[in-house]
Design a protein around this motif. Structure first.
Motif, PDB file in Angstrom:
ATOM      1  N   MET A 240      -6.929   3.285  -3.699  1.00 47.45           N
ATOM      2  CA  MET A 240      -7.106   2.120  -4.572  1.00 47.45           C
ATOM      3  C   MET A 240      -6.717   0.827  -3.863  1.00 47.45           C
ATOM      4  O   MET A 240      -7.157  -0.255  -4.245  1.00 47.45           O
ATOM      5  CB  MET A 240      -6.259   2.287  -5.835  1.00 47.45           C
ATOM      6  N   ALA A 241      -5.887   0.937  -2.837  1.00 52.38           N
ATOM      7  CA  ALA A 241      -5.398  -0.247  -2.129  1.00 52.38           C
ATOM      8  C   ALA A 241      -5.932  -0.314  -0.694  1.00 52.38           C
ATOM      9  O   ALA A 241      -5.366  -1.016   0.142  1.00 52.38           O
ATOM     10  CB  ALA A 241      -3.874  -0.250  -2.121  1.00 52.38           C
ATOM     11  N   LEU A 242      -7.026   0.380  -0.434  1.00 53.11           N
ATOM     12  CA  LEU A 242      -7.542   0.430   0.928  1.00 53.11           C
ATOM     13  C   LEU A 242      -7.943  -0.951   1.435  1.00 53.11           C
ATOM     14  O   LEU A 242      -7.739  -1.280   2.612  1.00 53.11           O
ATOM     15  CB  LEU A 242      -8.731   1.389   1.005  1.00 53.11           C
ATOM     16  N   SER A 243      -8.495  -1.779   0.563  1.00 48.22           N
ATOM     17  CA  SER A 243      -8.887  -3.121   0.991  1.00 48.22           C
ATOM     18  C   SER A 243      -7.685  -3.924   1.463  1.00 48.22           C
ATOM     19  O   SER A 243      -7.794  -4.775   2.356  1.00 48.22           O
ATOM     20  CB  SER A 243      -9.610  -3.865  -0.134  1.00 48.22           C
ATOM     21  N   ASP A 244      -6.520  -3.650   0.887  1.00 49.68           N
ATOM     22  CA  ASP A 244      -5.306  -4.370   1.283  1.00 49.68           C
ATOM     23  C   ASP A 244      -4.861  -3.983   2.690  1.00 49.68           C
ATOM     24  O   ASP A 244      -4.254  -4.788   3.396  1.00 49.68           O
ATOM     25  CB  ASP A 244      -4.186  -4.115   0.274  1.00 49.68           C
ATOM     26  N   VAL A 245      -5.169  -2.758   3.090  1.00 46.71           N
ATOM     27  CA  VAL A 245      -4.906  -2.364   4.481  1.00 46.71           C
ATOM     28  C   VAL A 245      -5.766  -3.205   5.412  1.00 46.71           C
ATOM     29  O   VAL A 245      -5.310  -3.667   6.462  1.00 46.71           O
ATOM     30  CB  VAL A 245      -5.188  -0.867   4.710  1.00 46.71           C
ATOM     31  N   GLY A 246      -7.006  -3.427   5.011  1.00 53.00           N
ATOM     32  CA  GLY A 246      -7.896  -4.266   5.810  1.00 53.00           C
ATOM     33  C   GLY A 246      -7.370  -5.682   5.952  1.00 53.00           C
ATOM     34  O   GLY A 246      -7.419  -6.266   7.039  1.00 53.00           O
ATOM     35  N   VAL A 247      -6.851  -6.229   4.864  1.00 54.71           N
ATOM     36  CA  VAL A 247      -6.266  -7.576   4.923  1.00 54.71           C
ATOM     37  C   VAL A 247      -5.032  -7.569   5.819  1.00 54.71           C
ATOM     38  O   VAL A 247      -4.811  -8.488   6.615  1.00 54.71           O
ATOM     39  CB  VAL A 247      -5.909  -8.087   3.514  1.00 54.71           C
ATOM     40  N   ALA A 248      -4.234  -6.519   5.706  1.00 58.17           N
ATOM     41  CA  ALA A 248      -3.006  -6.417   6.513  1.00 58.17           C
ATOM     42  C   ALA A 248      -3.322  -6.421   8.001  1.00 58.17           C
ATOM     43  O   ALA A 248      -2.671  -7.124   8.782  1.00 58.17           O
ATOM     44  CB  ALA A 248      -2.226  -5.151   6.136  1.00 58.17           C
ATOM     45  N   VAL A 249      -4.329  -5.648   8.416  1.00 58.89           N
ATOM     46  CA  VAL A 249      -4.639  -5.604   9.847  1.00 58.89           C
ATOM     47  C   VAL A 249      -5.299  -6.903  10.310  1.00 58.89           C
ATOM     48  O   VAL A 249      -5.115  -7.327  11.456  1.00 58.89           O
ATOM     49  CB  VAL A 249      -5.496  -4.378  10.233  1.00 58.89           C
TER      50      VAL A 249
ATOM     51  N   VAL B 280       0.837  -1.203   0.000  1.00 60.63           N
ATOM     52  CA  VAL B 280       0.000   0.000   0.000  1.00 60.63           C
ATOM     53  C   VAL B 280       0.874   1.257   0.000  1.00 60.63           C
ATOM     54  O   VAL B 280       0.621   2.216  -0.737  1.00 60.63           O
ATOM     55  CB  VAL B 280      -0.952   0.001   1.208  1.00 60.63           C
ATOM     56  N   GLY B 281       1.928   1.231   0.820  1.00 55.31           N
ATOM     57  CA  GLY B 281       2.831   2.376   0.853  1.00 55.31           C
ATOM     58  C   GLY B 281       3.516   2.617  -0.473  1.00 55.31           C
ATOM     59  O   GLY B 281       3.643   3.771  -0.925  1.00 55.31           O
ATOM     60  N   ASN B 282       3.939   1.542  -1.107  1.00 51.83           N
ATOM     61  CA  ASN B 282       4.616   1.672  -2.403  1.00 51.83           C
ATOM     62  C   ASN B 282       3.677   2.143  -3.506  1.00 51.83           C
ATOM     63  O   ASN B 282       4.126   2.741  -4.498  1.00 51.83           O
ATOM     64  CB  ASN B 282       5.266   0.342  -2.789  1.00 51.83           C
ATOM     65  N   LEU B 283       2.389   1.874  -3.345  1.00 54.73           N
ATOM     66  CA  LEU B 283       1.413   2.369  -4.312  1.00 54.73           C
ATOM     67  C   LEU B 283       1.016   3.821  -4.031  1.00 54.73           C
ATOM     68  O   LEU B 283       0.323   4.445  -4.833  1.00 54.73           O
ATOM     69  CB  LEU B 283       0.153   1.487  -4.278  1.00 54.73           C
ATOM     70  N   THR B 284       1.471   4.325  -2.891  1.00 59.50           N
ATOM     71  CA  THR B 284       1.140   5.691  -2.485  1.00 59.50           C
ATOM     72  C   THR B 284       2.215   6.684  -2.912  1.00 59.50           C
ATOM     73  O   THR B 284       1.905   7.773  -3.419  1.00 59.50           O
ATOM     74  CB  THR B 284       0.950   5.756  -0.948  1.00 59.50           C
ATOM     75  N   VAL B 285       3.482   6.314  -2.698  1.00 60.93           N
ATOM     76  CA  VAL B 285       4.567   7.240  -3.025  1.00 60.93           C
ATOM     77  C   VAL B 285       4.668   7.450  -4.544  1.00 60.93           C
ATOM     78  O   VAL B 285       4.347   6.561  -5.329  1.00 60.93           O
ATOM     79  CB  VAL B 285       5.917   6.734  -2.465  1.00 60.93           C
TER      80      VAL B 285
ATOM     81  N   TYR C 263      -0.844  12.212  -3.387  1.00 57.46           N
ATOM     82  CA  TYR C 263      -0.376  11.920  -2.024  1.00 57.46           C
ATOM     83  C   TYR C 263       0.957  12.587  -1.695  1.00 57.46           C
ATOM     84  O   TYR C 263       1.666  12.162  -0.791  1.00 57.46           O
ATOM     85  CB  TYR C 263      -0.268  10.401  -1.834  1.00 57.46           C
ATOM     86  N   GLU C 264       1.267  13.674  -2.431  1.00 54.71           N
ATOM     87  CA  GLU C 264       2.539  14.378  -2.210  1.00 54.71           C
ATOM     88  C   GLU C 264       2.696  14.839  -0.763  1.00 54.71           C
ATOM     89  O   GLU C 264       3.788  14.781  -0.188  1.00 54.71           O
ATOM     90  CB  GLU C 264       2.638  15.596  -3.136  1.00 54.71           C
ATOM     91  N   ALA C 265       1.624  15.266  -0.161  1.00 57.42           N
ATOM     92  CA  ALA C 265       1.696  15.826   1.197  1.00 57.42           C
ATOM     93  C   ALA C 265       2.117  14.786   2.226  1.00 57.42           C
ATOM     94  O   ALA C 265       2.656  15.152   3.282  1.00 57.42           O
ATOM     95  CB  ALA C 265       0.348  16.427   1.576  1.00 57.42           C
ATOM     96  N   VAL C 266       1.875  13.502   1.950  1.00 58.39           N
ATOM     97  CA  VAL C 266       2.213  12.451   2.921  1.00 58.39           C
ATOM     98  C   VAL C 266       3.357  11.566   2.440  1.00 58.39           C
ATOM     99  O   VAL C 266       3.669  10.562   3.079  1.00 58.39           O
ATOM    100  CB  VAL C 266       0.973  11.576   3.240  1.00 58.39           C
ATOM    101  N   GLU C 267       3.993  11.957   1.348  1.00 53.71           N
ATOM    102  CA  GLU C 267       5.016  11.088   0.776  1.00 53.71           C
ATOM    103  C   GLU C 267       6.188  10.864   1.730  1.00 53.71           C
ATOM    104  O   GLU C 267       6.650   9.731   1.904  1.00 53.71           O
ATOM    105  CB  GLU C 267       5.524  11.655  -0.553  1.00 53.71           C
TER     106      GLU C 267
END
Length: 204
Positions: free
Chosen positions: A138-147, A37-42, A47-51
Motif C-alpha cells: 500500500m505504501a510502495l509509491s512512498d518507497v519510490g519517493v524515498a529513493v 513504509v516500515g511502520n506500515l509493514t510491521v 508481512y509476519e515473515a519479514v517483521e
C-alpha cells in the motif's frame, strides 16, 4: 503546524544553510519516508515473515535520520571557517601564507561533511531496497519517493565535494574525496534508479 524555519532560512541571502544542508535535509526526509513504509509493514499478518527484519531496517533508518539532521547543522558549521578564510587579508606575504593555511584547513572540513552526507544517503537507499521488495504494498509509491529524495540528496552533497576538492593543494587527498564521491554516486544512484523503475512499473 509545519516548522518552516529551515525553509525560510534556506531561501534567504544568508550563506547558510546552503546546498549541503539542504542535501542532508532531503536525506533525512528520504529516511523518514522509508521509516513510514516500515511502520506500515510491521504488525500486519501479511508481512509476519519479514517483521523481524523490518524492525532492524527501522532501527537503522532512525539512526541515519538522526545523523542526517545533525549534518544539516554540521554543514553550516563547516562552511563558517571557509567563509572566514576567504575574507582574510592578503596584502603581505605573511598574510597570504596565513590565508592559504586557513583555507586549506577549512576546505578539508568542507569536504568531510558532505562526504558523510553522501555515505548516509547511500545507506538509506540501500535500506529502501528491502522495503521496496518486502514492505507494505500500500505504501510502495512512498518507497519510490524515498529513493528519489535519497538520490537527489546524494548528488547534491557531491557538488560540495567537487567544488571544494579542486582547491585542495594535497592532490592525493583531494582525489580520494572525489573518487569516493564518484563511487557512491555510481553504486547508490544505480540502485536508486533500479528501485524507482521497479516501483513505477509496479504501481502503473
Amino acid at each position: 503546524m509545519l516548522d518552516t524555519t529551515f525553509i525560510f532560512d534556506l531561501a534567504s541571502k544568508a550563506p547558510t544553510p546552503g546546498g549541503g544542508g539542504a542535501s542532508a535535509y532531503a536525506g533525512a526526509l528520504s529516511s523518514a519516508l522509508g521509516s513510514m513504509v516500515g511502520n506500515l509493514t510491521v504488525g500486519k499478518k501479511r508481512y509476519e515473515a519479514v517483521e523481524a527484519d523490518t524492525y532492524i531496517v527501522l532501527e537503522k533508518l532512525a539512526a541515519l535520520r538522526t545523523r542526517l539532521i545533525e549534518l544539516v547543522d554540521e554543514d553550516a558549521r563547516a562552511f563558517a571557517p571557509l567563509a572566514a578564510a576567504y575574507g582574510m587579508p592578503k596584502a603581505t606575504p605573511e598574510e597570504q601564507d596565513a590565508k592559504d593555511e586557513a583555507m586549506q584547513s577549512a576546505l578539508i572540513g568542507a569536504c568531510d561533511v558532505p562526504l558523510e552526507i553522501m555515505r548516509s544517503c547511500a545507506q538509506v537507499i540501500g535500506l529502501c531496497e528491502f522495503l521496496a521488495y518486502n514492505g507494505s504494498r500500500m505504501a510502495l509509491s512512498d518507497v519510490g519517493v524515498a529513493v528519489a529524495f535519497g538520490k537527489a540528496a546524494l548528488l547534491g552533497a557531491s557538488l560540495n565535494i567537487y567544488i571544494n576538492a579542486k582547491d585542495i593543494c594535497d592532490r592525493e587527498r583531494a582525489e580520494a574525496y572525489t573518487a569516493e564521491a564518484e563511487r557512491l554516486i555510481e553504486d547508490a544512484s544505480a540502485l536508486a534508479d533500479t528501485l524507482y523503475a521497479y516501483v513505477l512499473d509496479e504501481i502503473r
